[in-house]
Design a protein around this motif. Sequence first.
Motif, PDB file in Angstrom:
ATOM      1  N   ASP A  18       0.831  -1.200   0.000  1.00 37.81           N
ATOM      2  CA  ASP A  18       0.000   0.000   0.000  1.00 37.81           C
ATOM      3  C   ASP A  18       0.870   1.257   0.000  1.00 37.81           C
ATOM      4  N   GLU A 154      -6.805   2.310   5.898  1.00 33.29           N
ATOM      5  CA  GLU A 154      -7.489   1.039   5.688  1.00 33.29           C
ATOM      6  C   GLU A 154      -6.853  -0.095   6.481  1.00 33.29           C
ATOM      7  N   GLU A 157      -3.246  -1.394   6.405  1.00 36.19           N
ATOM      8  CA  GLU A 157      -2.180  -0.397   6.413  1.00 36.19           C
ATOM      9  C   GLU A 157      -1.558  -0.247   7.801  1.00 36.19           C
TER      10      GLU A 157
HETATM   11 MG    MG Z   1      -4.503   0.750  -0.370  1.00 35.78          MG
END
Ligand code: MG
Length: 215
Positions: A18, A154, A157
Amino acid sequence: ATAPCAPRGALIVFEGIDRCGKSTQSNMLVNTLRSRRVNVEHWRFPDRSTKIGQKIDDYLHNGVQQDDTAVHLLFTANRFEKRNEMLRLLAGGTTLVLDRYSYSGVAYTAAKGVPHLDSEYCRSVEVGLPAADLVVFMAMPPEQAAARGGFGAERYEKLDFQRKVAQQYEALKDSHWLTLDATLQPELIHQQVMGAALPMVENAARGAPLGRLWD
Ligand code: MG
Ligand code: TMP
């Protein structure tokens, strides 16, 4: 000898942890290909616009525990529900640029370390989907990605987890992947992406056969 295949579009996938810059780079690729009159569509997985995608979106935004296998299979189903459309577009000559695909499915679930959800199992449920012509892997130290704006919004993460995802990607990648230093300037990364993507688009237009997961 195998018969030559019909011209088709290429399947190009961006992968990485991410906040490594996949969205920026996939956008740049799509824009440059379009400026060269390549027929191209930009998709992302998870596709949050479907009913399954909305369930995935809920999961990513709340902290409620859900069965990891069920969640894994939602991500997989989200790809299969788009399979026919992907095949139709590719066969019709449209190149697809994907922000995440089955490779994320394997790396993120395997990173959870649930005993039966190992990478072999995760790969097995992707069987039957088209394989990418090119996987662009954007390598970035998890600490650096975590320092970027928006990190932590999110579910996945979290720095510890992203480190495990990075390890899973390392185990998954093969010699055909294009691994790029995602800490470089976007324009420099883009030039490397173009250098690899254009030949794939040309090969596909010449009828190179589309691969199948899991190869
Ligand atoms: Mg993401
Ligand atoms: P996104 O940040 O690219 O929108 O993806 C949302 C999250 O979902 C991201 O943390 C990666 C994760 N993911 C999976 O766990 N399995 C999958 O199959 C895919 C496509 C994404």
